[in-house]
Design a protein around this motif. Sequence first.
Motif, PDB file in Angstrom:
ATOM      1  N   UNK A  28       0.793  -1.352   0.111  1.00 46.26           N
ATOM      2  CA  UNK A  28       0.102  -0.123   0.119  1.00 46.26           C
ATOM      3  C   UNK A  28       0.959   1.164   0.038  1.00 46.26           C
ATOM      4  N   UNK A  29       2.114   1.161   0.707  1.00 42.43           N
ATOM      5  CA  UNK A  29       3.018   2.281   0.646  1.00 42.43           C
ATOM      6  C   UNK A  29       3.474   2.695  -0.883  1.00 42.43           C
ATOM      7  N   UNK A  30       3.554   1.505  -1.363  1.00 39.80           N
ATOM      8  CA  UNK A  30       4.197   1.457  -2.981  1.00 39.80           C
ATOM      9  C   UNK A  30       3.175   2.344  -3.682  1.00 39.80           C
ATOM     10  N   UNK A  31       1.693   1.783  -3.536  1.00 37.92           N
ATOM     11  CA  UNK A  31       0.812   2.495  -4.375  1.00 37.92           C
ATOM     12  C   UNK A  31       0.778   4.008  -3.884  1.00 37.92           C
ATOM     13  N   UNK A  32       0.749   4.239  -2.710  1.00 41.65           N
ATOM     14  CA  UNK A  32       0.853   5.560  -2.094  1.00 41.65           C
ATOM     15  C   UNK A  32       1.902   6.519  -2.773  1.00 41.65           C
ATOM     16  N   UNK A  35       0.928   7.235  -6.156  1.00 41.53           N
ATOM     17  CA  UNK A  35      -0.137   8.303  -6.290  1.00 41.53           C
ATOM     18  C   UNK A  35       0.648   9.667  -6.144  1.00 41.53           C
ATOM     19  N   UNK A  36       1.413   9.784  -5.056  1.00 39.31           N
ATOM     20  CA  UNK A  36       2.169  10.803  -4.667  1.00 39.31           C
ATOM     21  C   UNK A  36       3.064  11.407  -5.706  1.00 39.31           C
ATOM     22  N   UNK A 334      -6.534   8.131   3.365  1.00 41.61           N
ATOM     23  CA  UNK A 334      -5.345   7.637   4.088  1.00 41.61           C
ATOM     24  C   UNK A 334      -4.261   7.046   3.045  1.00 41.61           C
ATOM     25  N   UNK A 335      -4.713   6.299   2.173  1.00 38.21           N
ATOM     26  CA  UNK A 335      -3.776   5.574   1.253  1.00 38.21           C
ATOM     27  C   UNK A 335      -3.393   6.466   0.075  1.00 38.21           C
ATOM     28  N   UNK A 336      -4.177   7.300  -0.582  1.00 41.25           N
ATOM     29  CA  UNK A 336      -3.723   7.982  -1.375  1.00 41.25           C
ATOM     30  C   UNK A 336      -3.745   9.669  -1.513  1.00 41.25           C
ATOM     31  N   UNK A 337      -4.540  10.036  -0.565  1.00 40.41           N
ATOM     32  CA  UNK A 337      -4.697  11.613  -0.667  1.00 40.41           C
ATOM     33  C   UNK A 337      -3.852  12.552  -0.323  1.00 40.41           C
ATOM     34  N   UNK A 338      -2.974  12.433  -1.140  1.00 37.28           N
ATOM     35  CA  UNK A 338      -1.718  13.687  -0.968  1.00 37.28           C
ATOM     36  C   UNK A 338      -0.968  13.765  -2.322  1.00 37.28           C
ATOM     37  N   UNK A 339      -0.067  14.692  -2.220  1.00 37.89           N
ATOM     38  CA  UNK A 339       0.617  14.999  -3.707  1.00 37.89           C
ATOM     39  C   UNK A 339      -0.215  15.456  -4.977  1.00 37.89           C
ATOM     40  N   UNK A 348     -13.704   9.657  -6.812  1.00 33.84           N
ATOM     41  CA  UNK A 348     -13.919   8.427  -7.796  1.00 33.84           C
ATOM     42  C   UNK A 348     -13.407   7.124  -7.146  1.00 33.84           C
ATOM     43  N   UNK A 349     -12.333   7.070  -6.364  1.00 35.49           N
ATOM     44  CA  UNK A 349     -11.524   5.942  -6.362  1.00 35.49           C
ATOM     45  C   UNK A 349     -12.631   5.488  -5.036  1.00 35.49           C
ATOM     46  N   UNK A 350     -13.129   6.455  -4.101  1.00 34.03           N
ATOM     47  CA  UNK A 350     -13.771   5.954  -3.160  1.00 34.03           C
ATOM     48  C   UNK A 350     -15.195   5.228  -3.329  1.00 34.03           C
ATOM     49  N   UNK A 351     -15.800   5.913  -4.500  1.00 31.38           N
ATOM     50  CA  UNK A 351     -16.963   5.364  -5.012  1.00 31.38           C
ATOM     51  C   UNK A 351     -16.735   4.093  -5.375  1.00 31.38           C
ATOM     52  N   UNK A 352     -15.885   3.737  -6.192  1.00 30.24           N
ATOM     53  CA  UNK A 352     -15.315   2.401  -6.708  1.00 30.24           C
ATOM     54  C   UNK A 352     -15.150   1.211  -5.528  1.00 30.24           C
ATOM     55  N   UNK A 353     -14.400   1.893  -4.629  1.00 25.46           N
ATOM     56  CA  UNK A 353     -14.231   1.034  -3.431  1.00 25.46           C
ATOM     57  C   UNK A 353     -15.517   0.558  -2.791  1.00 25.46           C
ATOM     58  N   UNK A 354     -16.306   1.338  -2.713  1.00 25.59           N
ATOM     59  CA  UNK A 354     -17.717   1.326  -2.043  1.00 25.59           C
ATOM     60  C   UNK A 354     -18.498   0.122  -2.681  1.00 25.59           C
ATOM     61  N   UNK A 355     -18.356   0.249  -4.047  1.00 21.54           N
ATOM     62  CA  UNK A 355     -18.857  -0.806  -4.939  1.00 21.54           C
ATOM     63  C   UNK A 355     -18.323  -2.052  -4.552  1.00 21.54           C
ATOM     64  N   UNK A 356     -16.849  -2.236  -4.856  1.00 21.16           N
ATOM     65  CA  UNK A 356     -16.144  -3.284  -4.739  1.00 21.16           C
ATOM     66  C   UNK A 356     -16.305  -4.094  -3.229  1.00 21.16           C
TER      67      UNK A 356
END
Length: 512
Positions: A28-32, A35-36, A334-339, A348-356
């Motif tokens: 997850x740090x890698x994905x963060x 994203x940053x 928390x995961x991606x919300x920076x940079x 958009x990502x949160x909506x997709x996660x809710x569905x997932x």
Amino acid sequence: MRDRKNNNIVKSVGILTVLMIASKVISLVREMAIAVFFGVTSGTDAYFVAGGFITNIFFGITAALAATFVPFYIETKVIKGEKETYRICSSLFTALSVFAVIIIIVLYIGAPFISKFIAPSYTGEALYEVVLYMRIYSLTILFSLLTSMLTSILNAESVYGYGALASLIYSITSIVCMVLLKKYIGVTALAISVPLSFFFQLTILLIKTRKFIHYRPTIHIFTPELKSLLLLMLPVLLGNATIELNQLITRTITSGTGTGAVSVLSYSNTLFNFVSTLISTTIITVYYTEFSSAAAEDEKKYNSLVSYALRIIIVVLLPISVISSIFSKDIVTIAFGRGQFDQDAIRATATCLSVYSIAFVFDSIRNLLIRAYYAKKQTKIPMINSCISLVITASTANVLSKRLGVTGVVISIVISIIIASIILLIIARKRLCVISLREMMPTFIKAVLSATIMAIGLWTMNIAMTGMLSYLRITLATIAGLAVYIILLLLMRCSEVLDILSLLKKEIKSQN
């Protein structure tokens, strides 16, 4: 004897869970970091499209090998002995190496044509990047096939954890490459890190598996045993290829819904895998070895293991699904919300996660049942099930994406997962093993009731905690939600929770 066996399973799951948590956190740090450093751009889209193609299509071979090799290895060692097992594994190692080199050459030459097919809307620089990343990524195929074989050997020997270690190496290598090379070569640093990390993994696994297998290069690679394994792999390969083709189709459709859409799909899928497979993968990995052994020894034991593992999956993943759905925006923040990852990308990502999150339990049940089929060397039904999933996704994703964009694509994925898992469960009860609904229903009802009460409480908390930091919100929600869920299950005398607590107490006493 049964308590001892369950205790060993719980211990293995516990150890593997710790390693998996560490690997998933670093992943997850890698994905963060991605994203940053890079945000949601055409460059990251090109990377995910190219990497997704290699992973989804050719790594299906890796998954097929891992799925069929464990029961194959166990049976070979029991029937033919260690010396013959060494010879067969050496032949397979050589054959995989030759096959991978041929595929790499074909991919390098054909990358421009493949790129135009998988990303038809890309032109110019974007298309060039897809070609470049695909050529670099293709080197991973050789190392991935060999690491899959070696990891399967360790799993068959009940030596778990090296899959999680491989993920740690992959993530750390990616982060280091990004930090050191991002300034000079941009997103290309990510592509380079992939084959490099798999090379490191292969080196470690070659050293570790020497305890069980001695490799000797051989020119006799087309042995009867190899042909037998290939025949066993073929339906699995076709099934996995169908699953990966499913993902390729969704990525291709998503690439036409707007800039950054593929990245949003990839980021939400990363969180889906992090949340769901963190637990389910550890359970399935350990139980798969137990399934393979029981399938050859005791039918009653096999039935009991499958039924019990299904109940564990339901009990464990339901609360995770609830938390992920209600607090999806906090998780993404928390995961991606920076940079470079702005508020639009978060929403958009949160909506997709809710569905997932709706599919967490169904996806894990499906994966567990697929392993149960493989343990009995029944590979055709999972393949057919994968084809059904592909048809459902392909027939709904294109329509829903036009109306809802990337969210519509995720909805189509979830629909296909739910329908495919239910179909597989129905067929399994008739053709695979005895799965007693009388035993399943009490656990299911208790878990659903507890999760529903938990969801109501968390929804109220979500409103009450408006304005708090995401870290604090998700921490309080997780602690409170899980506490309510576990207490309710204990009050209702849920046998699976009581079994786990009993085994944990015995383990703690044995350590004192």
